[in-house]
Design an enzyme around this catalytic site. Structure first.
Site, PDB file in Angstrom:
ATOM      1  CG  ASP A  72      -1.807  -0.974   1.320  1.00 13.16           C
ATOM      2  OD1 ASP A  72      -2.519  -1.245   0.124  1.00 13.16           O
ATOM      3  OD2 ASP A  72      -2.376  -1.559   2.168  1.00 13.16           O
ATOM      4  CG  ASP A  87      -6.596  -1.626  -1.874  1.00 17.48           C
ATOM      5  OD1 ASP A  87      -6.802  -3.031  -2.076  1.00 17.48           O
ATOM      6  OD2 ASP A  87      -5.572  -1.159  -0.955  1.00 17.48           O
TER       7      ASP A  87
END
Length: 170
Positions: free
Chosen positions: A131, A150
């Site tokens: 991330d 995401d």
């Protein structure tokens, strides 16, 4: 995008489906390229301000699911979320091939498939998801870090909801 929705006379289901799977592949490639960049250019936990008091780039690893759900579960969650991503992607892909989705739903499915498989690649290669996007408000509130995959999953889910609101239920 409208061209991807039109069906030429005599066009096979495989050729029609290929358009949507190409979009999923583009999502995977975009996701992986951004993760390669951030994983190679940032130190773990490093933050670089992009928009003051609102957006940072940072490098974080998530062994769980969205918002680090089950991150400390001991490792089994990697296999669970990998299996779940394959199952959902397979189900959505089957409906794309079958032709049972609307154009908007095909686009949503393509985004979700690409995002889900992008994160699966991370789990299989690294054991966690990479991330790097961190949205926050000043120094008082931070949204959990996320990535391109995401983002596409969320947009795909929103498009699914929009599609369900557009069609009368039978």
């Amino acid at each position: 995008m409208l061209k991807a929705c039109s069906v030429a006379a005599g066009e096979s289901a495989a050729k029609r489906s290929l358009r949507w799977f190409t979009i999923a592949l583009i999502v995977i490639v975009l996701d992986q390229l951004t993760k390669i960049y951030f994983n190679g250019s940032y130190q773990y936990g490093e933050q670089r301000e992009v928009i003051p008091a609102v957006l940072n780039f940072t490098l974080l690893y998530n062994p769980g699911a969205a918002f680090s759900f089950l991150a400390g579960a001991g490792g089994w969650q990697k296999f669970f979320f990998t299996g779940l991503a394959f199952a959902v992607s397979g189900w959505l892909g089957w409906h794309i091939v079958k032709g049972s989705f609307s154009c908007l739903m095909n686009l949503a499915a393509s985004f979700i498939i690409g995002g889900a498989l992008g994160n699966v690649i991370d789990r299989l290669i690294h054991g966690h998801v990479i991330d790097f996007i961190q949205v926050h408000w000043q120094q008082s509130w931070y949204y959990p870090a996320f990535n391109v995959a995401d983002s596409f999953i969320c947009v795909g889910a929103a498009l699914m909801v929009l599609d369900s609101l557009r069609k009368p239920q039978h």
